[in-house]
Design an enzyme around this catalytic site. Structure first.
Site, PDB file in Angstrom:
ATOM      1  N   ASP A  62      28.485 -20.461  -5.006  1.00  0.00           N
ATOM      2  CA  ASP A  62      29.585 -20.675  -4.062  1.00  0.00           C
ATOM      3  C   ASP A  62      29.888 -19.294  -3.511  1.00  0.00           C
ATOM      4  OD1 ASP A  62      32.042 -20.797  -2.794  1.00  0.00           O
ATOM      5  OD2 ASP A  62      32.831 -22.321  -4.152  1.00  0.00           O
ATOM      6  N   SER A 143      26.223 -16.859  15.316  1.00  0.00           N
ATOM      7  CA  SER A 143      26.306 -17.841  16.392  1.00  0.00           C
ATOM      8  C   SER A 143      26.558 -17.090  17.694  1.00  0.00           C
ATOM      9  CB  SER A 143      27.467 -18.803  16.134  1.00  0.00           C
ATOM     10  OG  SER A 143      27.725 -19.563  17.300  1.00  0.00           O
ATOM     11  N   TYR A 166      36.249 -19.636  13.879  1.00  0.00           N
ATOM     12  CA  TYR A 166      34.793 -19.572  13.708  1.00  0.00           C
ATOM     13  C   TYR A 166      34.196 -18.403  14.502  1.00  0.00           C
ATOM     14  CZ  TYR A 166      29.942 -21.336  13.746  1.00  0.00           C
ATOM     15  OH  TYR A 166      28.582 -21.482  13.609  1.00  0.00           O
TER      16      TYR A 166
HETATM   17  P1  NAP Z   1      25.858 -27.760   7.627  1.00  0.00           P
HETATM   18  O1  NAP Z   1      24.814 -28.789   7.761  1.00  0.00           O
HETATM   19  O2  NAP Z   1      27.302 -28.170   7.574  1.00  0.00           O
HETATM   20  O3  NAP Z   1      25.504 -26.863   6.340  1.00  0.00           O
HETATM   21  C1  NAP Z   1      26.368 -25.883   5.891  1.00  0.00           C
HETATM   22  C2  NAP Z   1      25.900 -25.448   4.512  1.00  0.00           C
HETATM   23  O4  NAP Z   1      26.768 -24.401   4.043  1.00  0.00           O
HETATM   24  C3  NAP Z   1      25.971 -26.570   3.478  1.00  0.00           C
HETATM   25  O5  NAP Z   1      24.879 -26.462   2.589  1.00  0.00           O
HETATM   26  C4  NAP Z   1      27.270 -26.244   2.732  1.00  0.00           C
HETATM   27  O6  NAP Z   1      27.309 -26.740   1.412  1.00  0.00           O
HETATM   28  C5  NAP Z   1      27.180 -24.738   2.727  1.00  0.00           C
HETATM   29  N1  NAP Z   1      28.431 -24.094   2.371  1.00  0.00           N
HETATM   30  C6  NAP Z   1      29.639 -24.179   2.979  1.00  0.00           C
HETATM   31  N2  NAP Z   1      30.545 -23.458   2.287  1.00  0.00           N
HETATM   32  C7  NAP Z   1      29.891 -22.905   1.233  1.00  0.00           C
HETATM   33  C8  NAP Z   1      30.267 -22.050   0.163  1.00  0.00           C
HETATM   34  N3  NAP Z   1      31.543 -21.636   0.012  1.00  0.00           N
HETATM   35  N4  NAP Z   1      29.324 -21.666  -0.729  1.00  0.00           N
HETATM   36  C9  NAP Z   1      28.046 -22.089  -0.595  1.00  0.00           C
HETATM   37  N5  NAP Z   1      27.631 -22.911   0.371  1.00  0.00           N
HETATM   38  C10 NAP Z   1      28.547 -23.307   1.279  1.00  0.00           C
HETATM   39  O7  NAP Z   1      25.804 -26.692   8.820  1.00  0.00           O
HETATM   40  P2  NAP Z   1      24.584 -25.995   9.589  1.00  0.00           P
HETATM   41  O8  NAP Z   1      24.721 -26.357  11.011  1.00  0.00           O
HETATM   42  O9  NAP Z   1      23.314 -26.223   8.877  1.00  0.00           O
HETATM   43  O10 NAP Z   1      25.061 -24.469   9.473  1.00  0.00           O
HETATM   44  C11 NAP Z   1      24.300 -23.473   8.825  1.00  0.00           C
HETATM   45  C12 NAP Z   1      24.674 -22.132   9.433  1.00  0.00           C
HETATM   46  O11 NAP Z   1      24.295 -22.128  10.820  1.00  0.00           O
HETATM   47  C13 NAP Z   1      26.167 -21.827   9.414  1.00  0.00           C
HETATM   48  O12 NAP Z   1      26.375 -20.465   9.097  1.00  0.00           O
HETATM   49  C14 NAP Z   1      26.608 -22.107  10.840  1.00  0.00           C
HETATM   50  O13 NAP Z   1      27.750 -21.383  11.206  1.00  0.00           O
HETATM   51  C15 NAP Z   1      25.374 -21.654  11.609  1.00  0.00           C
HETATM   52  N6  NAP Z   1      25.270 -22.192  12.955  1.00  0.00           N
HETATM   53  C16 NAP Z   1      25.118 -23.531  13.177  1.00  0.00           C
HETATM   54  C17 NAP Z   1      25.013 -24.008  14.479  1.00  0.00           C
HETATM   55  C18 NAP Z   1      24.818 -25.458  14.780  1.00  0.00           C
HETATM   56  O14 NAP Z   1      24.884 -25.834  15.957  1.00  0.00           O
HETATM   57  N7  NAP Z   1      24.586 -26.329  13.787  1.00  0.00           N
HETATM   58  C19 NAP Z   1      25.079 -23.115  15.563  1.00  0.00           C
HETATM   59  C20 NAP Z   1      25.231 -21.758  15.315  1.00  0.00           C
HETATM   60  C21 NAP Z   1      25.321 -21.315  14.002  1.00  0.00           C
HETATM   61  P3  NAP Z   1      27.976 -28.194   1.039  1.00  0.00           P
HETATM   62  O15 NAP Z   1      26.939 -29.227   1.336  1.00  0.00           O
HETATM   63  O16 NAP Z   1      28.274 -28.035  -0.404  1.00  0.00           O
HETATM   64  O17 NAP Z   1      29.204 -28.339   1.904  1.00  0.00           O
END
Ligand code: NAP
Length: 243
Positions: A62, A143, A166
């Site tokens: 975490d 991002s 964010y």
């Molecule tokens: P996602 O599917 O919601 O996945 C987020 C991941 O982060 C999940 O595995 C979640 O675990 C984990 N997480 C959250 N809080 C945590 C903590 N305190 N300790 C450990 N793990 C934690 O989102 P995603 O889109 O794949 O995002 C991944 C990254 O890409 C993020 O940094 C996000 O800001 C970045 N990003 C995403 C986008 C987009 O459009 N999707 C665009 C730009 C940047 P749980 O399953 O336990 O909640």
């Protein structure tokens, strides 16, 4: 256990982009450490990747809980004696309708705890192990919403797409990238920020145009940079994003 295979740790790797980055690094032959805060969700991701022939292992992290981060570093030290790739991927977005004038401090702090302080905790704990690698690579998943230049530009495609907590947390993470890359200049370690694009995940939402496969491309490129690759940069689709 010393192994010639590269060792990669990806935080928040149980789903979304983190899982896909893990899959693609695993297909390149790396040992994959699936960082997940929940044991069952982490193990489910490991089972999925193992069924695809990937050398994956679960590690509880975490990113907001320093003892779990320290335990993970101790475990990696004992098992592998080094770390080659760290992808700071764990991230959260709270209620996107909140603005700069309406975001409560507790929400702002929560988002920073994960997106900013969490990435710093993990990096600081893993740095001694990354220094033992011949070619350490740190990828901070940021991002384009964290680009101050784009946020301030009326012609930017994202100008009306503002999520204060964010965006500010990712701008701060970018600052960490710049400072750490500067500090580590003259070492083999490279530190970069990656924007994956707007990607269909739980965080990105169902309307996002991109897939996790395309979103993983820039992070994979940065995680596998050759010795003459960039450090201290910010990239989307392998192209520079303005800070
Ligand atoms: P996602 O599917 O919601 O996945 C987020 C991941 O982060 C999940 O595995 C979640 O675990 C984990 N997480 C959250 N809080 C945590 C903590 N305190 N300790 C450990 N793990 C934690 O989102 P995603 O889109 O794949 O995002 C991944 C990254 O890409 C993020 O940094 C996000 O800001 C970045 N990003 C995403 C986008 C987009 O459009 N999707 C665009 C730009 C940047 P749980 O399953 O336990 O909640």
């Amino acid at each position: 256990m010393s192994t010639p295979k590269k060792i990669a740790l990806i935080t928040g790797a149980n789903k979304g982009l983190g899982l896909e980055i893990s899959r693609q690094l695993g297909k390149l032959g790396m040992v994959i450490l699936i960082g997940a805060r929940d044991k069952k969700r982490g193990q489910a991701a490991v089972d999925t990747l193992k069924a695809e022939g990937i050398d994956a292992h679960s590690i509880i992290i975490d990113v907001t809980h320093e003892p779990s981060v320290d335990r993970a570093a101790e475990f990696i030290d004992q098992e592998y004696e080094r770390l080659d790739v760290l992808v700071n991927n764990a991230g959260v977005m709270e209620n996107p309708s909140l603005t700069a004038s309406t975001t409560p401090h507790d929400i702002l702090r929560d988002v920073f705890e994960t997106n900013f302080f969490g990435a710093i905790s993990v990096t600081q704990a893993m740095l001694p192990l990354l220094r033992k690698s011949e070619a350490g690579r740190i990828v901070n998943i940021s991002s384009s919403l964290g680009s101050l230049t784009m946020a301030a530009d009326p012609a930017s495609p994202y100008v009306d797409n503002k999520v204060f907590d964010y965006d500010a947390s990712k701008a701060a993470l970018n600052s960490f990238t710049i400072h750490l890359a500067y500090e580590l200049r003259g070492t083999p370690i490279k530190v970069n920020s990656a924007c994956p694009g707007w990607i269909k995940t739980d965080l990105g939402g169902a309307n996002a145009p991109g897939t996790v496969e395309t979103g993983a491309d820039t992070p994979i490129w940065l995680a596998t940079l050759p010795a003459n690759g960039p450090s201290g940069g910010f990239f989307n689709s392998r192209q520079t994003v303005p800070w």
